[in-house]
Write a protein that holds these residues in place. Sequence first.
Motif, short mmCIF file in Angstrom:
data_model
loop_
_atom_site.label_atom_id
_atom_site.label_comp_id
_atom_site.label_asym_id
_atom_site.label_seq_id
_atom_site.Cartn_x
_atom_site.Cartn_y
_atom_site.Cartn_z
N TYR A 274 0.83 -1.20 0.00
CA TYR A 274 0.00 0.00 0.00
C TYR A 274 0.87 1.26 0.00
O TYR A 274 0.49 2.27 -0.61
CB TYR A 274 -0.94 0.02 1.20
N GLY A 275 2.01 1.22 0.67
CA GLY A 275 2.92 2.36 0.65
C GLY A 275 3.35 2.69 -0.77
O GLY A 275 3.39 3.87 -1.17
N LEU A 276 3.66 1.67 -1.56
CA LEU A 276 4.03 1.88 -2.96
C LEU A 276 2.88 2.49 -3.74
O LEU A 276 3.07 3.41 -4.54
CB LEU A 276 4.46 0.55 -3.59
N ILE A 277 1.67 1.99 -3.51
CA ILE A 277 0.49 2.52 -4.20
C ILE A 277 0.31 4.01 -3.89
O ILE A 277 -0.05 4.81 -4.76
CB ILE A 277 -0.78 1.73 -3.80
N CYS A 278 0.58 4.40 -2.64
CA CYS A 278 0.45 5.82 -2.27
C CYS A 278 1.41 6.68 -3.08
O CYS A 278 1.04 7.76 -3.55
CB CYS A 278 0.72 6.00 -0.77
N PHE A 279 2.65 6.22 -3.24
CA PHE A 279 3.64 6.96 -4.03
C PHE A 279 3.14 7.14 -5.46
O PHE A 279 3.22 8.23 -6.04
CB PHE A 279 4.98 6.22 -4.02
N ILE A 280 2.66 6.06 -6.05
CA ILE A 280 2.24 6.10 -7.45
C ILE A 280 1.02 6.99 -7.63
O ILE A 280 0.97 7.83 -8.55
CB ILE A 280 1.97 4.67 -7.96
N LEU A 281 0.01 6.83 -6.78
CA LEU A 281 -1.20 7.65 -6.91
C LEU A 281 -0.90 9.12 -6.66
O LEU A 281 -1.47 10.00 -7.32
CB LEU A 281 -2.26 7.16 -5.92
N GLN A 282 -0.02 9.39 -5.71
CA GLN A 282 0.38 10.78 -5.43
C GLN A 282 0.95 11.43 -6.69
O GLN A 282 0.62 12.57 -7.04
CB GLN A 282 1.43 10.77 -4.32
N ALA A 283 1.80 10.70 -7.40
CA ALA A 283 2.44 11.24 -8.59
C ALA A 283 1.47 11.34 -9.77
O ALA A 283 1.44 12.34 -10.49
CB ALA A 283 3.64 10.38 -8.97
N VAL A 284 0.69 10.29 -9.98
CA VAL A 284 -0.21 10.25 -11.14
C VAL A 284 -1.29 11.33 -11.03
O VAL A 284 -1.59 12.03 -12.01
CB VAL A 284 -0.84 8.85 -11.28
N LEU A 285 -1.88 11.48 -9.86
CA LEU A 285 -2.94 12.48 -9.69
C LEU A 285 -2.41 13.90 -9.80
O LEU A 285 -3.07 14.79 -10.36
CB LEU A 285 -3.64 12.28 -8.35
N SER A 286 -1.21 14.14 -9.29
CA SER A 286 -0.61 15.48 -9.44
C SER A 286 -0.31 15.76 -10.91
O SER A 286 -0.51 16.88 -11.40
CB SER A 286 0.65 15.61 -8.59
N ALA A 287 0.16 14.74 -11.64
CA ALA A 287 0.44 14.90 -13.06
C ALA A 287 -0.82 15.24 -13.84
O ALA A 287 -0.80 16.06 -14.78
CB ALA A 287 1.08 13.63 -13.62
N LYS A 288 -1.94 14.63 -13.46
CA LYS A 288 -3.20 14.90 -14.15
C LYS A 288 -3.61 16.36 -14.02
O LYS A 288 -4.14 16.96 -14.96
CB LYS A 288 -4.29 13.98 -13.59
#
Length: 480
Positions: free
Chosen positions: A139-153
């Motif tokens: 879940y920690g890894l998922i947080c990193f990825i979602l944090q980056a993807v949503l900011s990029a959007k």
Amino acid sequence: MLEGVFMAKRKVNNKNRKSIKRNVEITTIKKEKDKSFIPYYFLIAGIGLIIFGLFYGIKVLNPSYTAWMFAASGDLPQHYVGWEAFRVGAWNFPLGLTDVVSYPMDVSVIYTDSIPILAIFFKLISFMLPKTFQYIGFYGLICFILQAVLSAKIIKKYTKSKLNIVLGSVLFMIIPSMIFRMFYHTALASQWLILLALETLFLYDEFNEDNKIYYIWAIIPFLVVTVHFYYIVMCGIILIGYILLDILNTKKIKKSLILLLIYLGVALFTMWLFGGFTNLTYNDIFGFGLFSYNLNGLINPQGWSFILNDLPMIPEQYEGFSYLGLGVILLVLISIVLLVIWFIKDKGILKKHINLMISLFLVSLLSVFVAMSPRAYVGEYLLYDLKLPSFINEFWGIFRSTGRFIWPVIHILMLFGVIIVVKRLNWKVSFIILSLCILVQIIDIGGILVEKNEIYSLNYLINEEYDLYKSDNEWSIIKR
């Protein structure tokens, strides 16, 4: 006369057809652009995996490796034991209840901070899982990825430079407040929920197409309750900001009332479904007014900076840790200068974006006020101490660690910094500035990052104290 009326109607119809055709063309172009960026989302996710690995190593991703959670600091043992208690207990209704934690009373998995949505899912497939299983690292890894993807959007709306969109998203993976929480209170590292809510403001037009806004504000309360309940306040404040933006834009309140009902209704229903209202006891508000945000928090490193010195604060205010990092502080300062220059050259720019700016200011103001609690400090100086009715204190004290509510301000400042830079400067200069800020950020908090890598890269062995399955342990008796 009739011929004139028919001619007028024909002109109106032609105008409407052209308008519809233009809107269709714009929508088609937008969809094509969105599709063309999909490979970059995968690139951003890959970068997230690399950054996560550099910070924490890859051992924590092993679902059968649990000893690291007991060796690290923070509440991870509680989160893991909460998951195990829920896993081995019988299914109940409401769904999130278990009687293993505090027999014979039922306790909801919401209150063990075990990320209820994942606990429910993995309990459903528990028969397929090994006896020892953890999902905290994943879940920690998922947080990193979602944090980056949503900011990029969000950033993607303001620049065509794919490289700068990727760089901007990297900054959102090296936020001290998120990294601090990651394997300390892991569910609280879900700051991607804040970005998901902020999308509705920054991408206002997109979310008002095909009634998307109703769907997203139904999904958000479900997610915040099933991840960590503190986010219900943070995202609720952002919803207030969206409502203000919509009223300023449309001069109507009907949609606002519907959204409020949806948000509260879904949140309450989800709380009930996951057992959040079962066996509620008196709320202990110890720490309310102390576990708060200090007004110097955004620039107070609290031991996280290689360059800046710590500032005075009340010791208990670690819950309000919100240091931006020197790289982000530099970015925000550059953006303020650029914005002032922009306004001097084009005074109409304020009028063009005034509604969004007012809404974001309201979100920031409310976040700061709630985060400070009724007792506000600047450094060690008591700014004010509000004497409120006891029922207000008790209600507010449900969220006694109020310092956490400053996190929306962190994300607003970061989005402001990145957007102004990519909007006002050409892609080459933007690239240089973003790269410099990332470098400064890493150097500034690099000492903490090295420490974390060393901690989570070690090989920990489960000893007798932490062996949950030892034959003569009470846990084994309960499990059987």
